[in-house]
Design an enzyme around this catalytic site. Structure first.
Site, PDB file in Angstrom:
ATOM      1  N   GLU A   3     -14.001   5.374 -32.315  1.00  0.00           N
ATOM      2  CA  GLU A   3     -12.783   4.617 -32.637  1.00  0.00           C
ATOM      3  C   GLU A   3     -13.060   3.273 -33.288  1.00  0.00           C
ATOM      4  OE1 GLU A   3     -13.282   6.353 -29.904  1.00  0.00           O
ATOM      5  OE2 GLU A   3     -11.447   7.340 -29.245  1.00  0.00           O
ATOM      6  N   GLU A  16     -12.202  12.350 -24.957  1.00  0.00           N
ATOM      7  CA  GLU A  16     -11.376  11.895 -23.815  1.00  0.00           C
ATOM      8  C   GLU A  16     -10.700  13.083 -23.123  1.00  0.00           C
ATOM      9  OE1 GLU A  16      -9.468   9.002 -26.414  1.00  0.00           O
ATOM     10  OE2 GLU A  16      -9.971   7.446 -24.967  1.00  0.00           O
ATOM     11  N   GLY A  22     -10.309  10.997 -29.052  1.00  0.00           N
ATOM     12  CA  GLY A  22      -9.416  11.672 -28.112  1.00  0.00           C
ATOM     13  C   GLY A  22      -9.942  13.039 -27.703  1.00  0.00           C
TER      14      GLY A  22
END
Ligand code: 3HC
Ligand code: NAI
Length: 708
Positions: free
Chosen positions: A129, A109, A106
């Site tokens: 991930e 991201e 994240g």
């Protein structure tokens, strides 16, 4: 702002800092705090641009992994991060992510929703991930191919390995590397952007790298994932999600990603891999030995024995930059050992893992000799001579006379009693087991065996040293075979009994390989050498509690079939060391069965798995209640890092929990009835099964008790 996210100013540039130690995970409050800071910058006429930076040692290392468990157990609703990312990207003022440490998951991201990314030279970015059994869930599979190209994105999302800042720059994932102070470099970058008057670019609108035919990249990623992450579903899902970026709009690609993310999150594989992530960190926490326990500084090491293990152990020290003496009894053995080390390093250079210069530096740290010269100032000595109590005691007696008072004295014994070895010294508190696994320079596991007198200082030093050597150190108690081999003995025994009972050698191996083990047990026996166990069985023949013995293995060894090293064991081996099933060994198994009144039958893969894996679980439960392992998760970490147990099944004890301990216990009781005392159910297994509990519950209760 909030305590988690602060907004400060440097002239016309707003600086958003995340303060969520230790790794600035996106815990509840962090995404909201960032979005709110962006809105403030957007509304404030004085501010013309924004920078996001991590406080402390890193940028954002990803979503808060602890939250996933709450989501899958229904304790928390999982809100999407996408709206926050759109707020950032749709800002009309340029937004810059300034990355140091790790921008993972994240974190990357978030960074990709910023208009620009700058990074420190030592920063790393990645979508790890899949290592947790999930896929990027905040548009990572859609933005990364747009920024870094499809081939790089699919590799990063499917395999999960991070890349360096310079590689990220090369692929367009970051825009600039900032030498020196990151924040001032980022502010200067922001001012350059403002001066240029450029429109803030949005990664979701950049389609130029998606054009063309990418089928070869997807095929290569699928092949690589199958090879490196056999049995795992997340890599396949990650590839499908990146592929969606090439066939769908950004919005539809995000929907597809969300669907696949949810499927992975609620799958047993992600629960197991998250258990392993936290388990690898928990094994370092030892009740009664706090962070304040003093440790011995290790600046110089010495290894005794340059055989299979000693050479690999010395390499670990050299790899960590610690000078190491390696002592042998004869010049010939020493030369052989050093030649093996050099060959191993040269292979790595050939494969491009590191340069010749690195190899030379490492070799220079290793001092081979046939004397004890220099041992007097070693901070640690690791003994790796032949397995035999008399020899070990002789060596430790000699070391006692030479080593300085504060030196750690470690033995790499795989079966012998550490307390008895320690009794040969005047300082048993300094003696400990450092049980490396073969090949010692490759395998991550280090079983650290605590003797009854071993001091906390020596234990804490060993645990810290394991980290420095890039091993996973797990503290175990001093019982025969310690934890890993004591359990493995049961597993191997069942594999061999199954052969006698008619399961077929390739079938036994295939069933366990399909289960996810790195190798089948019989092929493993051939690789390790069947003669090792045979010699131990002969040595301990008087105190064996196994009425049935291991007759096929014994007969193979009697006929000189020790495994790969003699070209034959359970299998025959061709010149490329490829295993070829051998009908003669099946005949031998039939003959052993006849001689011993064992009836043969067809045995399917499910029973093969139950017999071998439940044997591990039952023995693991005994070890736990006897206190030789601190927690069930410690056993899981040992099995994953030392015995090729599939991480995505969480380790044997976690696997038992997922099957259901009642089911495991009932089956163990059936085996007990059929096969007698070797299958005596562990009382702990019985107790947990009867109370509908799990090994994870057992660990939780232990943790609560330790916390008082
Ligand atoms: N969430 C929650 N806790 C985390 C965490 C995370 N993402 N990452 C690390 N931690 C915790 C660890 O459990 C540990 O806790 P402890 O001190 O209580 O044991 C502490 O932070 C420090 O971690 P390490 O001991 O691992 O510290 P290192 O400095 O050795 O390594 C790291 C730092 C490289 C960031 C490493 O911790 C790591 O790889 N973390 C996981 C990163 C990751 O997988 N990110 C992706 C998460 S999933 C995601 O983002 C989904 C998204 O797509 C929606
Ligand atoms: P090895 O036979 O390959 O090497 C032992 C070396 O010790 C020989 O080179 C020998 O010359 C040397 N040696 C003997 N006495 C010595 C002395 N007094 N001083 C200096 N050197 C001496 O044996 P291996 O396999 O390396 O095993 C060593 C230890 O590691 C044993 O205790 C074994 O149980 C343990 N171990 C072995 C594993 C394996 O897979 N081989 C795995 C884990 C532990």
């Amino acid at each position: 702002m909030s305590e988690l996210v602060s907004l400060t100013r440097d002239g016309e540039v707003g600086i958003i800092t995340v303060n969520n130690p230790p790794v600035n995970a996106l815990s509840p409050g962090v995404p909201e705090g960032i979005a709110s800071a962006i809105e403030t910058i957007q509304k404030d006429d004085q501010l013309k641009a924004g920078i996001l930076i991590g406080g402390g040692r890193t940028f954002i290392a990803g979503a808060d992994i602890r939250e996933f468990g709450k989501m899958t157990s229904g304790l928390r609703r999982g809100g999407s991060l996408l709206p926050f990312l759109l707020t950032i990207e749709d800002s009309t003022k340029p937004m810059i992510a300034a990355i140091h440490g790790t921008a993972f998951g994240g974190g990357l991201e978030f960074a990709m929703a910023f208009h620009y990314r700058v990074a420190s030279p030592s920063a790393q970015v990645g979508q790890p991930e899949v290592k947790l059994g999930i896929i990027p869930g905040a548009a990572g599979t859609q933005r990364l191919p747009r920024l870094g190209g499809v081939a790089k994105a699919v590799e990063m999302c499917a395999i999960g390995d991070p890349i360096s800042a310079s590689e990220a720059l090369k692929h367009g994932i970051v825009d600039r590397i900032i030498e020196g102070d990151l924040l001032s470099g980022a502010v200067a970058f922001a001012r350059e952007v403002l001066a240029s008057g450029a429109q803030p670019p949005k990664s979701r609108e950049r389609d130029e790298k998606l054009a063309g035919d990418h089928s070869a990249s997807f095929a290569a990623a699928r092949e690589q994932a199958q090879k490196r992450m056999r049995g795992q579903s997340a890599p396949r899902a990650a590839i499908d999600a990146v592929e969606a970026a090439t066939t769908m709009s950004f919005e539809d690609g995000c929907k597809k990603e969300a669907e696949l993310f949810q499927q992975c999150l609620f799958d047993n594989q992600s629960k197991a891999l998250i258990h392993v992530f936290f388990g690898e960190r928990e094994v370092g926490k030892i009740p009664g030995i706090g962070k304040d326990t003093a440790t011995i500084e290790i600046r110089k090491a010495a290894v005794i024995g340059a055989g299979t293990m000693g050479g690999g152990i010395a390499m670990n020290y050299a790899n960590a930059g610690i000078p190491v003496i390696i002592r042998e009894v004869s010049q010939e053995a020493l030369d052989r050992g050093v030649a093996t080390i050099a060959k191993n390093y040269a292979n790595s250079v050939k494969k491009g893992r590191f340069s010749q210069e690195v190899m030379d530096r490492r070799m220079a740290l290793i001092t081979p000799q046939t004397t004890y010269q220099g041992f007097e100032d070693a901070d640690i000595v690791v003994e790796a001579v032949f397995e035999g109590m008399d020899l070990k005691k002789q060596v430790f007696g000699e070391l006692d006379k030479i080593c300085k008072p504060g030196a750690v004295m470690a033995s790499n014994t795989s079966t012998l009693n550490i307390d008895e070895i320690a009794s040969a010294t005047s300082r048993p508190q300094m003696v400990i087991g450092h049980h490396f696994f073969s090949p010692a320079n490759v395998m991550r596991l280090l079983e650290i065996v605590r003797g009854k007198a071993t001091s906390n200082e020596v234990i804490a030093t060993s645990m810290a040293l394991a980290k420095r050597l890039k091993k996973v150190g797990v503290l175990v108690g001093n019982c025969r075979g310690f934890v890993g081999n004591r359990m493995f003995h049961q597993y191997m025994r069942e594999a061999q009994y199954l052969v006698e009972e008619g399961a077929g050698i390739p079938n036994v191996d295939a069933a366990l390989y399909e289960f996810g083990m790195a190798m089948g047990p019989l092929a493993t026996g051939d690789l390790a050498g069947l003669d090792v166990g045979w010699r131990i069985r002969k040595e301990y023949k008087d105190d064996q509690n196994e009425t049935r013995g291991l007759k096929v293995a014994d007969r193979l060894c009697e006929s000189g079939r020790y495994g790969q090293k003699t070209g034959a064991g359970y299998y025959r081996y061709d010149e490329n060391r490829r295993a070829i099933p051998d009908p003669d060994v099946e005949k031998l198994a039939e003959q052993v069965a006849v001689e011993n009144g064992i009836s043969r039958r067809t045995i399917g893969p499910d029973e093969i798995v139950e017999r071998t894996i439940y044997a591990l679980i039952n023995e693991g439960a005994k070890i736990l209640e006897e206190g030789f392992a601190l927690r069930a998760v410690d056993i899981d970490i040992i099995y994953i890092n030392g015995y090729g147990f599939p991480a995505w099944r969480g380790g044997p004890m976690w696997y038992g929990d997922t099957v259901g301990l009642k089911k495991v216990y009932d089956r163990v009781c059936e085996f007990h009835e059929q096969m007698g005392e070797l299958w005596t159910p562990a009382p702990l297994l019985k107790q947990l099964a009867e109370h509908e509990k799990t090994f994870a519950d057992f660990d939780k209760e232990k943790r609560a008790a330790a916390a008082g």
